[in-house]
Scaffold this motif. Structure first.
Motif, PDB file in Angstrom:
ATOM      1  N   LYS A   1       0.816  -1.214   0.000  1.00 58.33           N
ATOM      2  CA  LYS A   1       0.000   0.000   0.000  1.00 58.33           C
ATOM      3  C   LYS A   1       0.852   1.267   0.000  1.00 58.33           C
ATOM      4  O   LYS A   1       0.577   2.219  -0.730  1.00 58.33           O
ATOM      5  N   ALA A   2       1.909   1.286   0.847  1.00 58.95           N
ATOM      6  CA  ALA A   2       2.686   2.516   1.051  1.00 58.95           C
ATOM      7  C   ALA A   2       3.923   2.591   0.172  1.00 58.95           C
ATOM      8  O   ALA A   2       4.496   3.663   0.014  1.00 58.95           O
ATOM      9  N   THR A   3       4.349   1.450  -0.358  1.00 54.60           N
ATOM     10  CA  THR A   3       5.561   1.275  -1.203  1.00 54.60           C
ATOM     11  C   THR A   3       6.860   1.285  -0.407  1.00 54.60           C
ATOM     12  O   THR A   3       7.922   1.028  -0.985  1.00 54.60           O
ATOM     13  N   ILE A   4       6.826   1.563   0.894  1.00 54.00           N
ATOM     14  CA  ILE A   4       8.060   1.586   1.686  1.00 54.00           C
ATOM     15  C   ILE A   4       7.844   0.958   3.054  1.00 54.00           C
ATOM     16  O   ILE A   4       6.707   0.808   3.518  1.00 54.00           O
ATOM     17  N   TRP A   5       8.950   0.602   3.695  1.00 55.08           N
ATOM     18  CA  TRP A   5       9.016   0.409   5.141  1.00 55.08           C
ATOM     19  C   TRP A   5       9.766   1.614   5.677  1.00 55.08           C
ATOM     20  O   TRP A   5      10.827   1.979   5.165  1.00 55.08           O
ATOM     21  N   HIS A   6       9.229   2.239   6.699  1.00 55.68           N
ATOM     22  CA  HIS A   6       9.756   3.523   7.161  1.00 55.68           C
ATOM     23  C   HIS A   6      11.112   3.380   7.848  1.00 55.68           C
ATOM     24  O   HIS A   6      11.337   2.458   8.623  1.00 55.68           O
ATOM     25  N   ARG A   7      11.999   4.332   7.584  1.00 55.31           N
ATOM     26  CA  ARG A   7      13.272   4.473   8.298  1.00 55.31           C
ATOM     27  C   ARG A   7      13.671   5.942   8.261  1.00 55.31           C
ATOM     28  O   ARG A   7      13.143   6.732   7.475  1.00 55.31           O
ATOM     29  N   TRP A   8      14.631   6.316   9.091  1.00 54.70           N
ATOM     30  CA  TRP A   8      14.966   7.723   9.262  1.00 54.70           C
ATOM     31  C   TRP A   8      15.430   8.394   7.975  1.00 54.70           C
ATOM     32  O   TRP A   8      15.140   9.567   7.729  1.00 54.70           O
ATOM     33  N   GLU A   9      16.154   7.673   7.135  1.00 55.95           N
ATOM     34  CA  GLU A   9      16.681   8.314   5.919  1.00 55.95           C
ATOM     35  C   GLU A   9      15.558   8.873   5.035  1.00 55.95           C
ATOM     36  O   GLU A   9      15.767   9.845   4.312  1.00 55.95           O
ATOM     37  N   HIS A  10      14.366   8.287   5.108  1.00 57.57           N
ATOM     38  CA  HIS A  10      13.236   8.805   4.330  1.00 57.57           C
ATOM     39  C   HIS A  10      12.841  10.217   4.760  1.00 57.57           C
ATOM     40  O   HIS A  10      12.243  10.964   3.983  1.00 57.57           O
ATOM     41  N   TYR A  11      13.166  10.565   5.999  1.00 55.71           N
ATOM     42  CA  TYR A  11      12.755  11.865   6.549  1.00 55.71           C
ATOM     43  C   TYR A  11      13.888  12.896   6.535  1.00 55.71           C
ATOM     44  O   TYR A  11      13.684  14.036   6.949  1.00 55.71           O
ATOM     45  N   PHE A  12      15.065  12.481   6.054  1.00 58.18           N
ATOM     46  CA  PHE A  12      16.237  13.372   6.115  1.00 58.18           C
ATOM     47  C   PHE A  12      15.966  14.728   5.466  1.00 58.18           C
ATOM     48  O   PHE A  12      16.252  15.780   6.043  1.00 58.18           O
ATOM     49  N   HIS A  13      15.395  14.723   4.256  1.00 56.76           N
ATOM     50  CA  HIS A  13      15.190  15.993   3.557  1.00 56.76           C
ATOM     51  C   HIS A  13      14.223  16.900   4.299  1.00 56.76           C
ATOM     52  O   HIS A  13      14.348  18.133   4.264  1.00 56.76           O
ATOM     53  N   LEU A  14      13.248  16.310   4.991  1.00 56.25           N
ATOM     54  CA  LEU A  14      12.267  17.104   5.723  1.00 56.25           C
ATOM     55  C   LEU A  14      12.874  17.745   6.971  1.00 56.25           C
ATOM     56  O   LEU A  14      12.693  18.939   7.221  1.00 56.25           O
ATOM     57  N   VAL A  15      13.583  16.943   7.754  1.00 55.82           N
ATOM     58  CA  VAL A  15      14.158  17.489   8.984  1.00 55.82           C
ATOM     59  C   VAL A  15      15.313  18.434   8.660  1.00 55.82           C
ATOM     60  O   VAL A  15      15.546  19.424   9.364  1.00 55.82           O
ATOM     61  N   HIS A  16      16.026  18.193   7.546  1.00 54.67           N
ATOM     62  CA  HIS A  16      17.093  19.092   7.120  1.00 54.67           C
ATOM     63  C   HIS A  16      16.506  20.453   6.723  1.00 54.67           C
ATOM     64  O   HIS A  16      17.026  21.515   7.108  1.00 54.67           O
ATOM     65  N   TYR A  17      15.411  20.417   5.986  1.00 54.80           N
ATOM     66  CA  TYR A  17      14.727  21.663   5.618  1.00 54.80           C
ATOM     67  C   TYR A  17      14.290  22.431   6.856  1.00 54.80           C
ATOM     68  O   TYR A  17      14.457  23.655   6.937  1.00 54.80           O
ATOM     69  N   ARG A  18      13.721  21.705   7.839  1.00 51.34           N
ATOM     70  CA  ARG A  18      13.271  22.369   9.070  1.00 51.34           C
ATOM     71  C   ARG A  18      14.425  23.088   9.756  1.00 51.34           C
ATOM     72  O   ARG A  18      14.311  24.253  10.142  1.00 51.34           O
ATOM     73  N   VAL A  19      15.540  22.395   9.908  1.00 49.00           N
ATOM     74  CA  VAL A  19      16.677  22.985  10.609  1.00 49.00           C
ATOM     75  C   VAL A  19      17.242  24.176   9.844  1.00 49.00           C
ATOM     76  O   VAL A  19      17.560  25.224  10.425  1.00 49.00           O
TER      77      VAL A  19
END
Length: 403
Positions: free
Chosen positions: A239-257
């Motif tokens: 359904k989601a195409t992935i199993w979640h891990r931190w690297e998937h969120y790197f660009h988001l948290v990097h943008y926030r910082v």
């Protein structure tokens, strides 16, 4: 009906968890097994490999009768606050016992350790502050302080991760004088931190490593998983195409910082001792989440502490949010994720005696903690394509799972 409480993450549910359920039933003599489970993000500051609804369904198919969600503000915390939210959630549900896995396997070690802890608080606090002043991170400083009062030797070894959590559960029960019997069962074979699978009983860490390395359920991983878990892992990935891990969120948290000031970062929960400056400085050269954390990590800033802090950056969880729960006597509500017919019978009999609301959905809830829960859910699904994101987040508004 007598109920026994389990404090879990099921990331993912594996054969060791199945053993824990059966052993807890035998130790407690309970008719109903109630699990309080972390939701989108976990105690060590990681995204769950699959979402809470698929993990809850695997647990219900494997012997748990009721699964409720541990709110985010308790879930992504150090052991004492994690324990407080978990134990009080189960207390609201009327459990007569809580059974946890430990390296000790003997509850007398924990109750005796509690007496030692109470009698030696001044010695512990002095040693803790001295170790912190030497630049040690809290977990290591606490371990050494526990050693100073005799709690890192023999059966009660507070250098072991499950013993640490178990001791926090027992402290909460005894400090708050809750009518709950603490029970424990010994862990089988694998160590909590084992990184590779060596048999049919394996750590969740080693199973996740195997799954993410291969991007499919290998024969090695399959041996350590009940069929229900393998099924839910496959369904979620389809359904989601992935199993979640931190690297998937790197660009988001990097943008926030990169778009926050040091003052804005300093307001985030977990941001202490000038950590915001180190995070901001290292962000410019960060190429991946792992490299970024490695460039920040020191004796004082442990990997787990950094993961928790980055989770709070991702979800924009502020110190003021966590301050709200520090002094409330219990949890503000209990959120039901799923149940079996036996679980429904228990709830129908018990819910009239609950002191807080039992929520079957987050729809139209106004409690500040439920708003934070919804925000954490949005953050968790944010890495998915838009059409999938909407479909998955809609689960927050649907009735509990029935198995």
């Amino acid at each position: 009906m007598q109920a026994c409480g389990l404090i879990v993450e099921y990331n993912p549910f594996h054969n060791g968890h199945a053993y824990h359920i059966q052993a807890s039933k035998e130790a407690s003599g309970a008719d109903c097994m109630i699990a309080v489970m972390s939701g989108s993000f976990l105690q060590r500051g990681e995204p769950a490999i699959i979402d809470k609804f698929h993990r809850a369904k695997a647990a219900l198919q494997a012997g748990v009768d009721i699964v409720v969600e541990l709110p985010y503000l308790y879930a992504v915390q150090s052991s004492d606050l994690f324990a407080r939210g978990s134990v009080h959630t189960l207390s609201e549900l009327g459990v007569s016992s809580i059974c946890f896995g430990s390296e000790s396997g003997d509850i007398s070690h924990f109750t005796t350790g509690y007496d030692v802890w109470n009698k030696n608080q001044s010695t512990y606090q002095t040693a803790l502050q001295e170790n912190m002043a030497r630049g040690l991170a809290f977990p290591e400083a606490s371990r050494l302080a526990s050693g100073a009062i005799g709690l890192t030797t023999g059966g009660m070894d507070l250098a072991k991760p499950n013993n640490i959590l178990g001791f926090s559960y027992v402290k909460t029960i005894l400090d708050d004088q809750l009518p709950i019997d603490p029970l424990t069962v010994g862990r089988l074979d694998s160590d909590y931190h084992d990184k590779s699978i060596t048999g049919t009983i394996a750590s969740a860490t080693s199973i996740r490593n195997e799954l993410i390395k291969n991007e499919y359920i290998s024969e090695t991983a399959n041996r350590s998983l009940p069929g229900e878990t393998a099924d839910q892992l496959q369904k979620y990935k389809q359904k989601a195409t992935i199993w979640h891990r931190w690297e998937h969120y790197f660009h988001l948290v990097h943008y926030r910082v990169m778009t926050m000031t040091e003052a804005e970062l300093a307001a985030i929960h977990g941001m202490d001792e000038g950590l915001e400056y180190r995070i901001k400085k290292t962000a410019h050269n960060a190429a991946s989440f792992r490299d970024w954390l490695n460039s920040i990590k020191t004796k004082r800033y442990t990997w787990t502490r950094l993961q928790r802090t980055f989770t709070h950056i991702l979800t924009n969880t502020k110190k003021t949010d966590v301050a709200r729960i520090q002094h409330i006597p219990s949890v503000p509500y209990v959120r039901l994720l799923g149940m079996t017919e036996s679980g429904r019978a228990y709830l129908n009999n018990w819910k009239k005696d609950m002191g807080v609301p039992l929520l079957s959905t987050l729809a139209r809830q106004t409690d500040p903690m439920s708003a934070i829960e919804e925000k954490a859910s949005h953050a968790y699904y944010s890495i998915l394509p838009a059409e999938k994101k909407r479909a998955f987040h809609h689960q927050e508004l649907e009735p509990p799972i029935m198995v």
